[in-house]
Design a protein around this motif. Structure first.
Motif, PDB file in Angstrom:
ATOM      1  N   ALA A 261     -22.448 -49.460   8.719  1.00  9.33           N
ATOM      2  CA  ALA A 261     -23.480 -48.525   8.503  1.00  9.33           C
ATOM      3  C   ALA A 261     -22.970 -47.007   8.073  1.00  9.33           C
ATOM      4  N   ILE A 262     -22.078 -46.638   8.775  1.00 13.80           N
ATOM      5  CA  ILE A 262     -21.614 -45.414   8.380  1.00 13.80           C
ATOM      6  C   ILE A 262     -20.935 -45.389   7.295  1.00 13.80           C
ATOM      7  N   GLU A 263     -19.939 -46.301   6.888  1.00 10.71           N
ATOM      8  CA  GLU A 263     -19.179 -46.276   5.490  1.00 10.71           C
ATOM      9  C   GLU A 263     -20.232 -46.279   4.448  1.00 10.71           C
ATOM     10  N   ARG A 264     -21.304 -47.272   4.472  1.00 11.91           N
ATOM     11  CA  ARG A 264     -22.012 -47.476   3.258  1.00 11.91           C
ATOM     12  C   ARG A 264     -22.817 -45.864   3.228  1.00 11.91           C
ATOM     13  N   PHE A 265     -23.243 -45.480   4.202  1.00 16.33           N
ATOM     14  CA  PHE A 265     -23.930 -44.149   4.118  1.00 16.33           C
ATOM     15  C   PHE A 265     -23.255 -43.347   3.587  1.00 16.33           C
TER      16      PHE A 265
ATOM     17  N   PHE B 154     -13.393 -43.729   6.686  1.00 14.04           N
ATOM     18  CA  PHE B 154     -12.508 -43.871   8.123  1.00 14.04           C
ATOM     19  C   PHE B 154     -11.622 -44.780   8.233  1.00 14.04           C
ATOM     20  N   VAL B 155     -12.169 -46.172   7.710  1.00 15.58           N
ATOM     21  CA  VAL B 155     -11.134 -47.193   7.899  1.00 15.58           C
ATOM     22  C   VAL B 155      -9.657 -47.021   7.269  1.00 15.58           C
ATOM     23  N   LEU B 156      -9.619 -46.334   6.550  1.00 19.04           N
ATOM     24  CA  LEU B 156      -8.167 -45.838   6.055  1.00 19.04           C
ATOM     25  C   LEU B 156      -7.672 -44.671   6.595  1.00 19.04           C
ATOM     26  N   SER B 157      -8.609 -43.907   7.366  1.00 17.29           N
ATOM     27  CA  SER B 157      -7.783 -42.565   7.973  1.00 17.29           C
ATOM     28  C   SER B 157      -7.644 -42.326   9.275  1.00 17.29           C
ATOM     29  N   ALA B 158      -8.589 -43.325  10.074  1.00 16.42           N
ATOM     30  CA  ALA B 158      -8.779 -43.031  11.648  1.00 16.42           C
ATOM     31  C   ALA B 158      -8.007 -44.042  12.589  1.00 16.42           C
ATOM     32  N   PRO B 159      -6.566 -43.423  13.083  1.00 18.79           N
ATOM     33  CA  PRO B 159      -5.993 -44.262  13.847  1.00 18.79           C
ATOM     34  C   PRO B 159      -6.634 -44.346  15.007  1.00 18.79           C
ATOM     35  N   MET B 160      -6.331 -45.688  15.780  1.00 21.76           N
ATOM     36  CA  MET B 160      -6.885 -45.911  17.171  1.00 21.76           C
ATOM     37  C   MET B 160      -6.641 -47.426  17.370  1.00 21.76           C
TER      38      MET B 160
ATOM     39  N   ALA C 270     -32.704 -53.349  17.034  1.00 20.67           N
ATOM     40  CA  ALA C 270     -32.080 -52.022  17.552  1.00 20.67           C
ATOM     41  C   ALA C 270     -31.008 -51.578  16.553  1.00 20.67           C
ATOM     42  N   PRO C 271     -31.060 -50.140  16.262  1.00 24.11           N
ATOM     43  CA  PRO C 271     -29.835 -49.714  15.335  1.00 24.11           C
ATOM     44  C   PRO C 271     -28.616 -49.724  16.120  1.00 24.11           C
ATOM     45  N   PRO C 272     -27.577 -49.746  15.329  1.00 21.15           N
ATOM     46  CA  PRO C 272     -26.062 -49.553  16.201  1.00 21.15           C
ATOM     47  C   PRO C 272     -26.188 -48.189  16.715  1.00 21.15           C
ATOM     48  N   VAL C 273     -25.388 -48.210  18.182  1.00 19.26           N
ATOM     49  CA  VAL C 273     -25.285 -46.860  18.761  1.00 19.26           C
ATOM     50  C   VAL C 273     -23.922 -46.641  19.047  1.00 19.26           C
ATOM     51  N   ILE C 274     -23.531 -45.261  18.818  1.00 18.71           N
ATOM     52  CA  ILE C 274     -22.046 -44.869  18.983  1.00 18.71           C
ATOM     53  C   ILE C 274     -22.242 -43.562  19.734  1.00 18.71           C
ATOM     54  N   CYS C 275     -21.020 -43.392  20.708  1.00 28.95           N
ATOM     55  CA  CYS C 275     -21.036 -42.331  21.727  1.00 28.95           C
ATOM     56  C   CYS C 275     -19.835 -41.549  21.467  1.00 28.95           C
ATOM     57  N   TYR C 276     -19.848 -40.267  21.899  1.00 33.89           N
ATOM     58  CA  TYR C 276     -18.650 -39.423  21.949  1.00 33.89           C
ATOM     59  C   TYR C 276     -18.965 -38.328  22.952  1.00 33.89           C
ATOM     60  N   LEU C 277     -17.726 -37.715  23.373  1.00 33.81           N
ATOM     61  CA  LEU C 277     -17.907 -36.821  24.368  1.00 33.81           C
ATOM     62  C   LEU C 277     -17.895 -35.154  23.884  1.00 33.81           C
ATOM     63  N   ASP C 278     -18.260 -34.378  24.885  1.00 34.99           N
ATOM     64  CA  ASP C 278     -18.632 -33.045  24.715  1.00 34.99           C
ATOM     65  C   ASP C 278     -18.578 -32.365  25.799  1.00 34.99           C
ATOM     66  N   ARG C 279     -18.206 -31.042  25.923  1.00 31.13           N
ATOM     67  CA  ARG C 279     -18.373 -30.148  27.121  1.00 31.13           C
ATOM     68  C   ARG C 279     -19.758 -30.077  27.418  1.00 31.13           C
TER      69      ARG C 279
ATOM     70  N   GLY D  25     -30.816 -37.712   3.512  1.00 37.67           N
ATOM     71  CA  GLY D  25     -30.498 -38.847   3.936  1.00 37.67           C
ATOM     72  C   GLY D  25     -30.806 -39.208   5.271  1.00 37.67           C
ATOM     73  N   GLU D  26     -31.009 -40.501   5.661  1.00 38.18           N
ATOM     74  CA  GLU D  26     -31.230 -41.185   6.716  1.00 38.18           C
ATOM     75  C   GLU D  26     -30.144 -41.518   7.877  1.00 38.18           C
ATOM     76  N   ASN D  27     -29.965 -41.024   8.907  1.00 41.23           N
ATOM     77  CA  ASN D  27     -28.946 -41.350   9.799  1.00 41.23           C
ATOM     78  C   ASN D  27     -28.747 -42.920  10.188  1.00 41.23           C
ATOM     79  N   PRO D  28     -27.722 -43.360   9.789  1.00 46.29           N
ATOM     80  CA  PRO D  28     -27.633 -44.804   9.666  1.00 46.29           C
ATOM     81  C   PRO D  28     -27.529 -45.460  11.225  1.00 46.29           C
ATOM     82  N   VAL D  29     -26.978 -44.702  12.266  1.00 43.96           N
ATOM     83  CA  VAL D  29     -26.858 -45.091  13.502  1.00 43.96           C
ATOM     84  C   VAL D  29     -27.186 -43.961  14.351  1.00 43.96           C
ATOM     85  N   ALA D  30     -27.472 -44.306  15.733  1.00 43.60           N
ATOM     86  CA  ALA D  30     -27.803 -43.400  16.870  1.00 43.60           C
ATOM     87  C   ALA D  30     -26.525 -42.960  17.375  1.00 43.60           C
ATOM     88  N   VAL D  31     -26.400 -41.414  17.642  1.00 48.22           N
ATOM     89  CA  VAL D  31     -25.187 -41.030  17.833  1.00 48.22           C
ATOM     90  C   VAL D  31     -25.440 -40.219  19.138  1.00 48.22           C
TER      91      VAL D  31
END
Length: 434
Positions: A47-51, A28-34, A138-147, A164-170
């Protein structure tokens, strides 16, 4: 070409095609513009990239091993055996891609104007609400939006589809709540699920409720409290962090047509909406005694009076309501092993979230706004939600102020991380990126 030779050639082509497609799956670090302040915090990103990187490497090795087998022992295998092995390989390929898509949905929203930065700010709020450093990491936590109006969590350290084990809380939060204090209710309720899992809180509470159930002359109410305890523990976490903001947000989520409000479903882990709001008020009153909780409970009664209900449901709700004081006492005095002798209110230091203290902070911040920027994010949500309940701030001003705060938290966390990385010796940065 003989049938087996043709199958051998065809599946060799298909396996090589899998490898070619796999090579085009980039980190993602090579493809996600933000913008930088919308990006994930390093702990979550790493954690995500390693997983995902481990999944890609494992899959690549499997495909290469299959191709090597085709060229050696596989030459003597039947077309059926060649196909059987390839089918399982392709299923694994799709499982790895499904894991990629799970995180892609989360990360791609970070490129949205304003929303991406606000999501980064919500990551900071979630991390603050989850933090109990004396009792767990505490594990890392990331958020996203949905309807929709409800939130949900895929907890860290749980199994993902495909293995596989989820590396972060989503955490999925409802888009319709951006931006207002109500989003804290949904967000921190889901954080509560992760916190409860880290403390092994639900099994511990369940044992206490089973004892109550055995002692009760009418055990039905306690049987339902035990069935609903996972969601109740998360509601408790939310109230402990943001006070009346949690209850107001809960009312917004469960305000449904009347038939749904009184539906009792013992297979549903969520409490019946009518009693769930009454319970939220009772928990709030136990943690922070104040007339606002009784006023809130009366408001809810006026929205959904129970007088016209059938006798059976009215009697059940009456039994549940009558057991509220004793049940809330179980919640507030329970001391799980993970807290080493403390109750949850003690461990979470709820005293600083009392309504009068929150109102006092709002009055102070109104005169000296810079102090708000130094406060914990969850405390800011608690103060602004209390102010909204007191009539001290309009919904429009609350929304504008929270948008500014989310942007500030995202920017501050990014700059703090950049400063830390700049001061970190190169050998350590290489270790972090490995």
């Amino acid at each position: 070409m003989a049938s087996s030779s043709y199958a051998h050639w065809m599946l060799d082509q298909e396996a090589r095609a899998l490898l070619a497609r796999l090579d085009r799956v980039k980190p993602f670090v090579l493809s996600a513009p933000m913008v930088l302040s919308a990006s994930l915090l390093p702990a979550a990103q790493i954690a995500i990239e390693r997983f995902l990187g481990a999944g890609r490497r494992e899959l690549k090795q499997r495909v290469q091993a299959y191709i090597a087998w085709l060229q050696n022992d596989g030459r003597e295998a039947s077309a059926e055996e060649l196909q059987r092995r390839f089918v399982f390989l392709r299923l694994r390929f799709n499982a790895v891609l499904s894991q990629l898509e799970l995180f892609h949905q989360v990360i791609s929203q970070r490129s949205e104007n304003e929303q991406g930065v606000w999501l980064s700010g919500l990551d900071v709020v979630a991390a603050d609400a989850l933090a109990l450093p004396e009792f767990y990491n505490a594990p890392p936590v990331i958020c996203y939006l949905d309807r929709g109006v409800g939130a949900a969590i895929r907890r860290a350290r749980t199994r993902l589809p495909g293995g596989g084990e989820n590396p972060v809380a989503v955490i999925r939060v409802p888009r319709e709540r951006m931006v207002g204090s109500g989003i804290a209710s949904s967000l921190i309720h889901e954080v509560g699920h992760q916190g409860a899992a880290l403390l092994d809180l639900v099994p511990s509470l369940r044992q206490a409720l089973q004892i109550k159930q055995q002692q009760a002359s009418e055990p039905m109410a306690w049987r339902l409290w035990e069935r609903w305890i996972s969601e109740i523990a998360s509601d408790f976490w939310s109230i402990a962090r943001v006070g009346v903001t949690s209850t107001i947000g809960l009312i917004g989520v469960v305000s449904l047509p009347r038939p749904f409000i009184f539906r009792v479903n013992v297979d549903d882990p969520h409490p019946t909406p009518w009693i769930r709001v009454k319970l939220s008020c009772a928990i709030g009153d136990a943690l922070y005694p104040h007339p606002q909780w009784r006023r809130m409970a009366s408001l809810w009664d006026s929205y959904y009076p129970i007088g016209a209900l059938d006798d059976e449901r009215r009697a059940l709700l009456a039994r549940l309501e009558a057991s509220l004081p004793e049940f809330v006492q179980v919640l507030t005095t329970h001391r799980p092993k993970a807290l080493r002798g403390r109750s949850l209110p003690e461990a979470m230091n709820v005293a600083e979230r009392a309504p009068r203290q929150l109102s006092s902070l709002f009055a102070t911040w109104s005169k000296a706004p810079q102090q708000m920027y130094r406060a914990r994010p969850s405390l800011v949500f608690a103060v602004l939600g209390q102010a909204k309940n007191d009539g001290g701030i309009s919904p429009e001003d609350e929304s504008d102020l929270l948008a500014k705060m989310l942007t500030f938290w995202a920017m501050r966390s990014t700059l703090d991380t950049s400063e830390y990385c700049a001061a970190t010796p190169r050998s350590r940065t290489r270790a972090l990126a490995a």
